[in-house]
Design an enzyme around this catalytic site. Structure first.
Site, PDB file in Angstrom:
ATOM      1  N   ARG A 126     -29.981 -34.903  16.568  1.00  0.00           N
ATOM      2  CA  ARG A 126     -30.981 -35.952  16.323  1.00  0.00           C
ATOM      3  C   ARG A 126     -30.395 -37.057  15.444  1.00  0.00           C
ATOM      4  O   ARG A 126     -30.635 -38.251  15.684  1.00  0.00           O
ATOM      5  CB  ARG A 126     -32.207 -35.338  15.659  1.00  0.00           C
ATOM      6  N   SER A 286     -25.879 -58.356 -11.057  1.00  0.00           N
ATOM      7  CA  SER A 286     -25.293 -57.618 -12.169  1.00  0.00           C
ATOM      8  C   SER A 286     -26.330 -57.497 -13.274  1.00  0.00           C
ATOM      9  O   SER A 286     -27.144 -58.398 -13.480  1.00  0.00           O
ATOM     10  CB  SER A 286     -24.056 -58.364 -12.693  1.00  0.00           C
ATOM     11  N   ASN A 294     -22.091 -59.374  -6.315  1.00  0.00           N
ATOM     12  CA  ASN A 294     -21.273 -58.216  -5.990  1.00  0.00           C
ATOM     13  C   ASN A 294     -21.389 -57.836  -4.513  1.00  0.00           C
ATOM     14  O   ASN A 294     -22.493 -57.857  -3.952  1.00  0.00           O
ATOM     15  CB  ASN A 294     -21.686 -57.014  -6.844  1.00  0.00           C
ATOM     16  N   ARG A 326     -20.439 -11.495   9.676  1.00  0.00           N
ATOM     17  CA  ARG A 326     -21.376 -12.442   9.060  1.00  0.00           C
ATOM     18  C   ARG A 326     -20.857 -12.679   7.650  1.00  0.00           C
ATOM     19  O   ARG A 326     -20.661 -11.750   6.890  1.00  0.00           O
ATOM     20  CB  ARG A 326     -22.805 -11.864   9.001  1.00  0.00           C
TER      21      ARG A 326
END
Length: 473
Positions: A126, A286, A294, A326
């Site tokens: 998905r 900033s 930025n 397992r």
């Protein structure tokens, strides 16, 4: 108070879209979907009472379950399937008002690893679907940039230094190639269903199907079909290639994002200023310096690229230490690493698409930076063209021109190189017009446009409508 992880310290993946596909609620929904699909398979084969699947499907509504409670109780059995099954069975019984006996269809002949492995493959499927939608938006934008800027000159850099004339179109095409190749690899992966029962022998499934005409393998294939996963020839409880291959493909895709972000972080520096991130109110601010803008999209994408290799490595570490039939702990260590890789990939893909679609390109700055080295960038081509005109020591003379040029300040090197080259090569062997043509950056681009064309042609599903500039032969 409700506690939860909203991504406060992981802003690259802090979005409702990412949480909806990879968050705890999404994991619960995937587990429940596996259980409901299994009930439907059993009913289709006549192995549980008719009507069971509808009751289980109604009960398997993720919104009806307390995720925090399930998570806390998961410590009791070591995984979230166990407490969730208790809640699911109780809900099935409360909804089974007609007395169908639907509880018999819940988890019959499965084990927790069957359900959780299959659920994580479903979660990945998905997420990848949405991820590829974002990626194809990015690659279409990059293909467009490659076409629009097929002839936009810039400087190519090697080991941080000016190397050769280049085009921004080819740079965009190379970005495209990295993303498209990694995405195609991810898209081609088969995500398998898991089945095997308590010890990986299908013993309970064999008993369940005895005398029915069904087989455990047939049931597993039917479950895969209902979940949209790949059938598996055998249980893979302790063979984790499906997980490591997925992790590697996700990490490779994030790597390609990181390459673009690294380039943009350099190319958007004020002293370079060849590119700029799309502008948006409140972005790039900033806390202390109001003048700063930025490049936060690139910063966040790069943060994902710095995290992904470690997460992929964790998956390999787990796979290499899966003991017995397992594993005790290695399996458990996969879950957060795989989910974080999915979240980082999806979050970074959305940011990169926004960046690519709104990228600001400044050709004048590219030309300005190209001219810092100017004709010196053509020294490789100049040697090839001019050395034969100067006799046996032609290469040595031209290397002397370069060596002398490099003694000067960078700002003076272009002028000095041209001057010294003119003094070294007699006009009767190379006219001023021929010299200017030789030192024109546009004359030494090799197969830049053909490389771009071939790159885009190699991934037509990712290129969208390729612009004319990138399609020239």
């Amino acid at each position: 108070m409700t506690y939860g992880d909203f991504g406060l310290l992981s802003p690259v993946s802090a979005s409702s879209a990412v949480a909806a596909l990879t968050g705890d609620r999404a994991v619960i929904a995937a587990i429940l979907h596996v259980e409901a699909s299994w009930a439907a398979v059993l009913e289709d084969e006549g192995l549980v009472p008719a009507g069971s699947a509808a009751v289980v499907a109604e009960a398997a509504d993720a919104a009806s379950y307390d995720v925090v409670s399930v998570a806390e109780r998961a410590q009791g059995g070591g995984n979230p399937v166990i407490p969730l099954l208790g809640d699911l069975r109780a809900r099935v019984k409360s909804l089974d008002t007609s007395g169908v006996g639907a509880a018999k269809a819940v988890h019959t002949s499965l084990t927790s690893q069957d359900v959780l492995d299959s659920a994580l493959m479903l979660l990945a499927s998905r997420t990848i679907s949405s991820l590829l939608t974002e990626v194809k938006g990015t690659t279409t934008a990059l293909a467009t940039l490659a076409g629009e800027h097929a002839e936009t000159l810039c400087v190519g850099r090697s080991l941080t230094q000016h190397a050769l004339p280049y085009t921004f179109g080819l740079r965009a095409a190379q970005w495209f190639q990295g993303v498209a190749a990694a995405a195609a690899r991810l898209e081609s992966l088969e995500l398998p269903v898991q089945f095997g029962g308590a010890g990986g022998t299908l013993a309970s499934g064999t008993k369940l199907t005895a005398g029915s005409g069904s087989t455990p393998f047939g049931l597993a294939d039917s479950l895969a079909a209902k979940l949209g996963l790949a059938p598996a020839p055998a249980p893979w409880h302790s063979n984790r290639l499906a997980v490591t291959a997925l992790g590697d493909a996700l990490a490779a895709l994030i790597d390609s994002f990181g390459k673009i972000a690294a380039d943009l972080l350099f190319l958007s520096r004020p002293e370079v200023a060849e590119l700029g991130e799309p502008l948006a109110a409140g972005r790039g601010v900033s806390s202390a310096m109001p003048q700063k803008q930025n490049p936060v999209l690139s910063v966040l994408i790069r943060s994902a690229a710095l995290q992904a290799p470690g997460l992929a490595s964790q998956l390999h570490l787990a796979a290499a230490t899966f003991n017995d039939e397992r594993a005790d702990g290695a399996w458990h260590s996969e879950w957060p690493a795989l989910r974080q890789l999915l979240a980082l990939a999806l979050g970074a893909a959305g940011l990169l698409r926004e960046l690519a679609e709104g990228l600001r390109v400044f050709p004048d700055a590219m030309r300005r930076n190209l001219e810092i080295s100017g004709p010196l960038l053509l020294s490789e081509g100049a040697v090839a063209a001019v050395a034969p005109l100067l006799g046996e020591d032609g290469k040595q003379k031209l290397q002397g021109v370069v060596d002398e040029t490099l003694k000067a300040p960078a700002a003076e090197q272009s002028r000095i190189y041209t001057k010294l080259l003119r003094e070294t090569v007699p006009a009767d062997k190379l006219s001023d017009t021929e010299l200017r043509a030789l030192l024109d950056p546009a004359s030494y681009l090799g197969e830049a446009q053909e490389i771009s064309r071939r790159i885009l042609a190699a991934y037509p599903d990712y290129a969208g409508t390729v612009q004319k500039g990138a399609t020239r032969g």
